[in-house]
Design a protein around this motif. Structure first.
Motif, PDB file in Angstrom:
ATOM      1  N   ARG A  88     -30.347  10.112  58.405  1.00  0.00           N
ATOM      2  CA  ARG A  88     -28.982  10.244  57.880  1.00  0.00           C
ATOM      3  C   ARG A  88     -28.872   9.575  56.520  1.00  0.00           C
ATOM      4  O   ARG A  88     -29.558   8.621  56.223  1.00  0.00           O
ATOM      5  CB  ARG A  88     -27.979   9.636  58.857  1.00  0.00           C
ATOM      6  N   LEU A  89     -27.979  10.124  55.710  1.00  0.00           N
ATOM      7  CA  LEU A  89     -27.772   9.603  54.354  1.00  0.00           C
ATOM      8  C   LEU A  89     -27.008   8.292  54.367  1.00  0.00           C
ATOM      9  O   LEU A  89     -26.164   8.059  55.230  1.00  0.00           O
ATOM     10  CB  LEU A  89     -26.947  10.602  53.524  1.00  0.00           C
ATOM     11  N   PHE A  90     -27.317   7.430  53.380  1.00  0.00           N
ATOM     12  CA  PHE A  90     -26.464   6.287  53.087  1.00  0.00           C
ATOM     13  C   PHE A  90     -25.500   6.776  52.026  1.00  0.00           C
ATOM     14  O   PHE A  90     -25.896   7.079  50.904  1.00  0.00           O
ATOM     15  CB  PHE A  90     -27.277   5.111  52.535  1.00  0.00           C
ATOM     16  N   GLY A  91     -24.220   6.885  52.329  1.00  0.00           N
ATOM     17  CA  GLY A  91     -23.245   7.378  51.365  1.00  0.00           C
ATOM     18  C   GLY A  91     -23.170   8.893  51.415  1.00  0.00           C
ATOM     19  O   GLY A  91     -23.397   9.508  52.448  1.00  0.00           O
ATOM     20  N   ALA A  92     -22.855   9.490  50.266  1.00  0.00           N
ATOM     21  CA  ALA A  92     -22.693  10.943  50.207  1.00  0.00           C
ATOM     22  C   ALA A  92     -23.173  11.462  48.859  1.00  0.00           C
ATOM     23  O   ALA A  92     -23.289  10.720  47.898  1.00  0.00           O
ATOM     24  CB  ALA A  92     -21.228  11.302  50.418  1.00  0.00           C
ATOM     25  N   VAL A  93     -23.441  12.747  48.806  1.00  0.00           N
ATOM     26  CA  VAL A  93     -23.771  13.415  47.550  1.00  0.00           C
ATOM     27  C   VAL A  93     -22.487  14.094  47.082  1.00  0.00           C
ATOM     28  O   VAL A  93     -21.904  14.895  47.811  1.00  0.00           O
ATOM     29  CB  VAL A  93     -24.902  14.446  47.744  1.00  0.00           C
ATOM     30  N   THR A  94     -22.038  13.752  45.876  1.00  0.00           N
ATOM     31  CA  THR A  94     -20.777  14.261  45.363  1.00  0.00           C
ATOM     32  C   THR A  94     -20.994  15.042  44.068  1.00  0.00           C
ATOM     33  O   THR A  94     -22.105  15.106  43.545  1.00  0.00           O
ATOM     34  CB  THR A  94     -19.806  13.103  45.087  1.00  0.00           C
ATOM     35  N   ILE A 107     -27.356  19.180  30.205  1.00  0.00           N
ATOM     36  CA  ILE A 107     -26.283  20.125  30.514  1.00  0.00           C
ATOM     37  C   ILE A 107     -25.057  19.292  30.849  1.00  0.00           C
ATOM     38  O   ILE A 107     -25.070  18.515  31.799  1.00  0.00           O
ATOM     39  CB  ILE A 107     -26.653  21.034  31.702  1.00  0.00           C
ATOM     40  N   ASP A 108     -24.013  19.454  30.056  1.00  0.00           N
ATOM     41  CA  ASP A 108     -22.813  18.644  30.242  1.00  0.00           C
ATOM     42  C   ASP A 108     -21.754  19.447  31.001  1.00  0.00           C
ATOM     43  O   ASP A 108     -21.220  20.424  30.476  1.00  0.00           O
ATOM     44  CB  ASP A 108     -22.276  18.197  28.880  1.00  0.00           C
ATOM     45  N   VAL A 109     -21.479  19.044  32.243  1.00  0.00           N
ATOM     46  CA  VAL A 109     -20.470  19.698  33.079  1.00  0.00           C
ATOM     47  C   VAL A 109     -19.565  18.615  33.643  1.00  0.00           C
ATOM     48  O   VAL A 109     -20.037  17.576  34.100  1.00  0.00           O
ATOM     49  CB  VAL A 109     -21.130  20.497  34.226  1.00  0.00           C
ATOM     50  N   ASP A 110     -18.269  18.862  33.618  1.00  0.00           N
ATOM     51  CA  ASP A 110     -17.302  17.911  34.152  1.00  0.00           C
ATOM     52  C   ASP A 110     -17.451  17.829  35.672  1.00  0.00           C
ATOM     53  O   ASP A 110     -17.530  18.852  36.353  1.00  0.00           O
ATOM     54  CB  ASP A 110     -15.889  18.355  33.778  1.00  0.00           C
ATOM     55  N   ARG A 111     -17.490  16.618  36.202  1.00  0.00           N
ATOM     56  CA  ARG A 111     -17.716  16.427  37.640  1.00  0.00           C
ATOM     57  C   ARG A 111     -16.605  17.048  38.486  1.00  0.00           C
ATOM     58  O   ARG A 111     -16.817  17.430  39.633  1.00  0.00           O
ATOM     59  CB  ARG A 111     -17.841  14.942  37.970  1.00  0.00           C
ATOM     60  N   ARG A 112     -15.397  17.165  37.913  1.00  0.00           N
ATOM     61  CA  ARG A 112     -14.275  17.719  38.677  1.00  0.00           C
ATOM     62  C   ARG A 112     -14.391  19.233  38.849  1.00  0.00           C
ATOM     63  O   ARG A 112     -13.676  19.819  39.656  1.00  0.00           O
ATOM     64  CB  ARG A 112     -12.955  17.376  37.989  1.00  0.00           C
ATOM     65  N   LYS A 113     -15.284  19.858  38.108  1.00  0.00           N
ATOM     66  CA  LYS A 113     -15.461  21.305  38.208  1.00  0.00           C
ATOM     67  C   LYS A 113     -16.612  21.673  39.136  1.00  0.00           C
ATOM     68  O   LYS A 113     -16.976  22.826  39.252  1.00  0.00           O
ATOM     69  CB  LYS A 113     -15.704  21.899  36.816  1.00  0.00           C
ATOM     70  N   ILE A 114     -17.189  20.673  39.812  1.00  0.00           N
ATOM     71  CA  ILE A 114     -18.328  20.901  40.699  1.00  0.00           C
ATOM     72  C   ILE A 114     -17.886  20.698  42.142  1.00  0.00           C
ATOM     73  O   ILE A 114     -17.299  19.673  42.489  1.00  0.00           O
ATOM     74  CB  ILE A 114     -19.485  19.936  40.362  1.00  0.00           C
ATOM     75  N   THR A 115     -18.181  21.684  42.977  1.00  0.00           N
ATOM     76  CA  THR A 115     -17.884  21.607  44.405  1.00  0.00           C
ATOM     77  C   THR A 115     -19.163  21.915  45.168  1.00  0.00           C
ATOM     78  O   THR A 115     -19.824  22.916  44.899  1.00  0.00           O
ATOM     79  CB  THR A 115     -16.822  22.646  44.799  1.00  0.00           C
ATOM     80  N   ILE A 116     -19.506  21.059  46.110  1.00  0.00           N
ATOM     81  CA  ILE A 116     -20.715  21.272  46.905  1.00  0.00           C
ATOM     82  C   ILE A 116     -20.347  22.106  48.124  1.00  0.00           C
ATOM     83  O   ILE A 116     -19.418  21.772  48.859  1.00  0.00           O
ATOM     84  CB  ILE A 116     -21.357  19.936  47.313  1.00  0.00           C
TER      85      ILE A 116
END
Length: 147
Positions: A88-94, A107-116
């Motif tokens: 199991r992971l410690f924490g999460a991948v965001t 590659i510059d991408v705003d983190r708010r535009k990324i959804t896993i």
């Protein structure tokens, strides 16, 4: 009274639109607050020119977004994470982690535009959706591996 809106006005219209409003509303509210201009022939021509320029600018933005989306589809990133004994992971991948991994590849991408897509529960291959434009999105592959 016909006016050309200089700003978005709730329940009336958006900036640049030519709308018909009540005489008193236009004279006493919209014009003094500089929310609109009278729809004279000169002002209408200026508004049409600005609308054409805005349409060309929007079309260019869409073309750039399509090009960027096509390039991003080929990208794969690796994200090293700490994993416990039971897998199991410690924490999460965001989205922030994905944005940092993309930044390492210039590659510059705003983190708010990324959804896993889905939930990252351990090592493996996952997909992230990147919204490059309000109407255009693309997916990239994420390899989550043990640190």
């Amino acid at each position: 009274m016909k006016v050309i809106l200089q700003a978005d006005v709730k329940n009336i219209g958006k900036k640049g639109e030519i709308v018909e409003v009540a005489d008193g509303y236009g004279r006493n509210f919209l014009l003094p607050k500089k929310l609109a201009l009278p729809a004279s022939s000169e002002n209408v021509n200026v508004a049409k020119t600005q609308a054409g320029a805005k349409a060309r600018k929007d079309a260019m933005a869409v073309d750039e977004a399509k090009l960027m989306a096509a390039q991003l589809e080929k990208v794969e990133v690796e994200i090293p994470v700490r994993i416990g004994e039971n897998g199991r992971l410690f924490g999460a991948v965001t989205g922030k982690d994905v944005a940092e991994a993309l930044k390492k590849k210039n590659i510059d991408v705003d983190r708010r535009k990324i959804t896993i897509r889905g939930e990252v529960v351990g090592e493996g291959l996952y997909e992230a959706i990147i919204k490059v434009h309000p109407n255009i999105s693309t997916t990239i592959k994420i390899h989550v591996k043990k640190e």
